[in-house]
Design a protein around this motif. Structure first.
Motif, short mmCIF file in Angstrom:
data_model
loop_
_atom_site.label_atom_id
_atom_site.label_comp_id
_atom_site.label_asym_id
_atom_site.label_seq_id
_atom_site.Cartn_x
_atom_site.Cartn_y
_atom_site.Cartn_z
N THR A 304 -1.17 66.78 35.51
CA THR A 304 -1.51 65.35 35.37
C THR A 304 -0.36 64.58 34.74
O THR A 304 -0.01 63.49 35.18
CB THR A 304 -2.78 65.19 34.53
OG1 THR A 304 -3.82 65.97 35.10
CG2 THR A 304 -3.20 63.72 34.48
N GLY A 305 0.23 65.15 33.70
CA GLY A 305 1.38 64.52 33.05
C GLY A 305 1.04 63.17 32.46
O GLY A 305 -0.01 62.97 31.84
N THR A 306 1.92 62.21 32.67
CA THR A 306 1.74 60.86 32.10
C THR A 306 0.63 60.08 32.79
O THR A 306 0.28 58.99 32.32
CB THR A 306 3.06 60.07 32.22
OG1 THR A 306 3.47 60.04 33.59
CG2 THR A 306 4.15 60.70 31.37
N ARG A 307 0.07 60.60 33.86
CA ARG A 307 -1.03 59.91 34.55
C ARG A 307 -2.37 60.18 33.88
O ARG A 307 -3.39 59.61 34.27
CB ARG A 307 -1.09 60.34 36.02
CG ARG A 307 0.16 60.02 36.82
CD ARG A 307 -0.08 60.27 38.30
NE ARG A 307 -0.51 61.63 38.57
CZ ARG A 307 0.30 62.66 38.75
NH1 ARG A 307 1.61 62.48 38.66
NH2 ARG A 307 -0.18 63.87 38.99
N SER A 308 -2.39 61.03 32.86
CA SER A 308 -3.65 61.39 32.20
C SER A 308 -4.19 60.21 31.40
O SER A 308 -3.46 59.47 30.75
CB SER A 308 -3.43 62.58 31.27
OG SER A 308 -4.60 62.85 30.54
N TRP A 309 -5.50 60.06 31.45
CA TRP A 309 -6.18 59.03 30.68
C TRP A 309 -6.60 59.51 29.30
O TRP A 309 -7.17 58.75 28.52
CB TRP A 309 -7.42 58.54 31.44
CG TRP A 309 -7.08 57.60 32.56
CD1 TRP A 309 -6.73 57.92 33.83
CD2 TRP A 309 -7.07 56.17 32.50
NE1 TRP A 309 -6.49 56.80 34.57
CE2 TRP A 309 -6.69 55.69 33.77
CE3 TRP A 309 -7.33 55.25 31.49
CZ2 TRP A 309 -6.57 54.35 34.06
CZ3 TRP A 309 -7.21 53.90 31.77
CH2 TRP A 309 -6.83 53.46 33.04
N LEU A 310 -6.32 60.77 28.99
CA LEU A 310 -6.78 61.34 27.73
C LEU A 310 -6.20 60.60 26.50
O LEU A 310 -6.94 60.31 25.56
CB LEU A 310 -6.42 62.83 27.68
CG LEU A 310 -7.15 63.67 26.62
CD1 LEU A 310 -8.66 63.47 26.70
CD2 LEU A 310 -6.78 65.14 26.79
N PRO A 311 -4.89 60.27 26.48
CA PRO A 311 -4.38 59.49 25.33
C PRO A 311 -5.06 58.14 25.18
O PRO A 311 -5.28 57.67 24.05
CB PRO A 311 -2.89 59.34 25.63
CG PRO A 311 -2.56 60.47 26.55
CD PRO A 311 -3.79 60.66 27.38
N VAL A 312 -5.42 57.52 26.31
CA VAL A 312 -6.08 56.22 26.24
C VAL A 312 -7.46 56.36 25.63
O VAL A 312 -7.88 55.55 24.79
CB VAL A 312 -6.16 55.59 27.65
CG1 VAL A 312 -6.89 54.25 27.60
CG2 VAL A 312 -4.77 55.41 28.23
N TRP A 313 -8.18 57.43 26.06
CA TRP A 313 -9.51 57.65 25.49
C TRP A 313 -9.44 57.95 23.99
O TRP A 313 -10.28 57.50 23.21
CB TRP A 313 -10.21 58.80 26.23
CG TRP A 313 -10.62 58.47 27.64
CD1 TRP A 313 -10.12 59.03 28.79
CD2 TRP A 313 -11.58 57.50 28.05
NE1 TRP A 313 -10.72 58.47 29.89
CE2 TRP A 313 -11.62 57.52 29.47
CE3 TRP A 313 -12.40 56.62 27.38
CZ2 TRP A 313 -12.45 56.71 30.21
CZ3 TRP A 313 -13.25 55.80 28.12
CH2 TRP A 313 -13.27 55.85 29.51
N CYS A 314 -8.45 58.73 23.60
CA CYS A 314 -8.28 59.04 22.17
C CYS A 314 -7.93 57.79 21.37
O CYS A 314 -8.43 57.59 20.26
CB CYS A 314 -7.20 60.11 21.99
SG CYS A 314 -7.65 61.73 22.62
N LEU A 315 -7.07 56.96 21.94
CA LEU A 315 -6.73 55.71 21.28
C LEU A 315 -7.95 54.82 21.14
O LEU A 315 -8.19 54.22 20.08
CB LEU A 315 -5.63 54.98 22.06
CG LEU A 315 -5.18 53.62 21.51
CD1 LEU A 315 -4.60 53.76 20.11
CD2 LEU A 315 -4.17 52.96 22.44
N GLY A 316 -8.76 54.74 22.21
CA GLY A 316 -9.98 53.95 22.14
C GLY A 316 -10.96 54.48 21.11
O GLY A 316 -11.59 53.71 20.38
N ALA A 317 -11.08 55.82 21.02
CA ALA A 317 -11.98 56.40 20.03
C ALA A 317 -11.49 56.10 18.60
O ALA A 317 -12.28 55.81 17.71
CB ALA A 317 -12.09 57.91 20.25
N GLY A 318 -10.16 56.16 18.40
CA GLY A 318 -9.62 55.84 17.09
C GLY A 318 -9.84 54.39 16.70
O GLY A 318 -10.20 54.08 15.56
N LEU A 319 -9.64 53.49 17.66
CA LEU A 319 -9.90 52.07 17.39
C LEU A 319 -11.38 51.83 17.11
O LEU A 319 -11.73 51.02 16.25
CB LEU A 319 -9.44 51.23 18.58
CG LEU A 319 -7.93 51.18 18.84
CD1 LEU A 319 -7.63 50.41 20.12
CD2 LEU A 319 -7.21 50.54 17.66
#
Length: 364
Positions: A304-319
């Motif tokens: 998946t590489g940089t196309r992964s949405w996992l960092p976005v979901w983690c950022l959203g959970a942190g916010l």
């Protein structure tokens, strides 16, 4: 064989701590820079209208810096941890560490010391640096105000006295429209003092001008002769009135404890003060929760590489965690929740949620 297959513990600890601190400080510098620009866009016109020039702009920016840093640290840790872990995962560093026997829990444990250092820095900023810088900023802003009479009135209580000040001027050295209500042990009104103005000097302390007094002797009230001047016996200093005239100023733990014990004047409820004190010293725990929320990015699929949405979901959970903590704290400030309920449950809920996500990915 075991020594070559497993990285030395302290070497890995220093490497991970250094990378995390570097990413967090860089993220903090970027966020604080953006916040400084936004603050200056709002305040540059009033500063120039007061003829303070470039020196005034730099003074404002410098005094505001600790407050912005303290506010930006939680988000900086979240972003810094996400960037660091994502880069290590995409560069196959995480795969190498896992192949050498480093578990997810082991990685988290090696990131704890750096996270606690950042949390301790946040506590120091909140507890010692920010209250002083914000008080100095408020005093400077008040001293340079050409129209202090436009300031708002405020109430406070000191011991058995309740007082009202119309506005503060000259950096807290002058009070206008001072009303003092003295009470006895039963809380009954004993005396009312009104002064048109109060001035502070280091030699004489507080001096009231044009003083009018009313003595209360139940069931009668006696108006006493007016006085041109009268000394005011109080433990308050100009910086105390600057603090009292500011809405929700940052307070040190010593000041909060003094207010709760009745040794210092206060215009805040005990619940508000207790919630602030509890939240401050739980800051390192909140940082550990944010780090735990960022951990799932180590499971980004290689293809998946940089196309992964996992960092976005983690950022959203942190916010979401930061916003939820802010909402609970606001409810605690309003007296709707007890201080422990306004601070601790959010930590527990998001810790359990992040741990559940990590264990599910670890089991796959």
């Amino acid at each position: 064989m075991s020594k070559t297959s497993h990285p030395p513990r302290f070497v890995l600890l220093r490497y991970l701590s250094g990378v995390l601190l570097n990413r967090v400080l860089f993220s903090c510098a970027v966020l604080v820079g953006l916040l400084e620009i936004l603050a200056l866009l709002e305040q540059t016109t009033p500063i120039l209208q007061r003829h303070l020039g470039i020196a005034g702009i730099l003074t404002y920016a410098g005094m505001r810096l600790p407050f912005l840093m303290a506010g930006a640290l939680p988000l900086s840790l979240l972003i810094g941890a996400l960037v660091m872990l994502s880069q290590m995962t995409l560069a196959s560093e995480m795969a190498i560490l896992q192949a050498s026997g480093l578990s997810m829990l082991g990685l988290y444990k090696r990131l704890i010391p750096a996270t606690l250092i950042i949390g301790a820095l946040g506590v120091v900023l909140d507890d010692q640096v920010t209250p002083r810088s914000e008080q100095a900023l408020a005093a400077w802003w008040n001293r340079t105000d050409p129209h202090p009479e436009k300031g708002h009135a405020f109430w406070f209580h000191e011991g058995r006295q309740v007082a009202r000040v119309t506005y503060v001027a000259d950096g807290g050295n002058m009070l206008s429209g001072l009303d003092i209500y003295s009470r006895d042990e039963k809380g009954l009104l004993q005396e009312v003092i009104h002064a048109d103005r109060a001035d502070y000097t280091h030699a004489n302390g507080w001096v009231l001008h044009t003083v009018k007094r009313i003595q209360i002797n139940d069931p009668t009230a006696t108006r006493l002769p007016s006085e041109e001047q009268r000394n005011w016996q109080t433990t308050l200093h100009p910086w105390d009135f600057i603090r009292l005239s500011t809405e929700n100023p940052p307070l040190s733990s010593g000041t909060i404890i003094g207010m709760l014990r009745g040794h210092l004047p206060s215009d805040s409820s005990p619940g508000f003060l207790q919630a602030g004190l509890l939240e401050r010293f739980l800051r390192p725990a909140a940082m550990l929760v944010l780090l735990l929320i960022a951990m799932p990015v180590i499971y980004i699929p290689p293809r998946t590489g940089t196309r992964s949405w996992l960092p976005v979901w983690c950022l959203g959970a942190g916010l979401l965690f930061i916003v939820a903590q802010g909402l609970l704290r606001a409810m605690g400030n309003a007296g709707l929740l007890p201080p422990p309920v306004a601070t601790v449950p959010g930590l527990i809920i998001f810790t359990l949620g992040a741990a559940t996500v990590l264990l599910r990915n670890e089991a796959k």
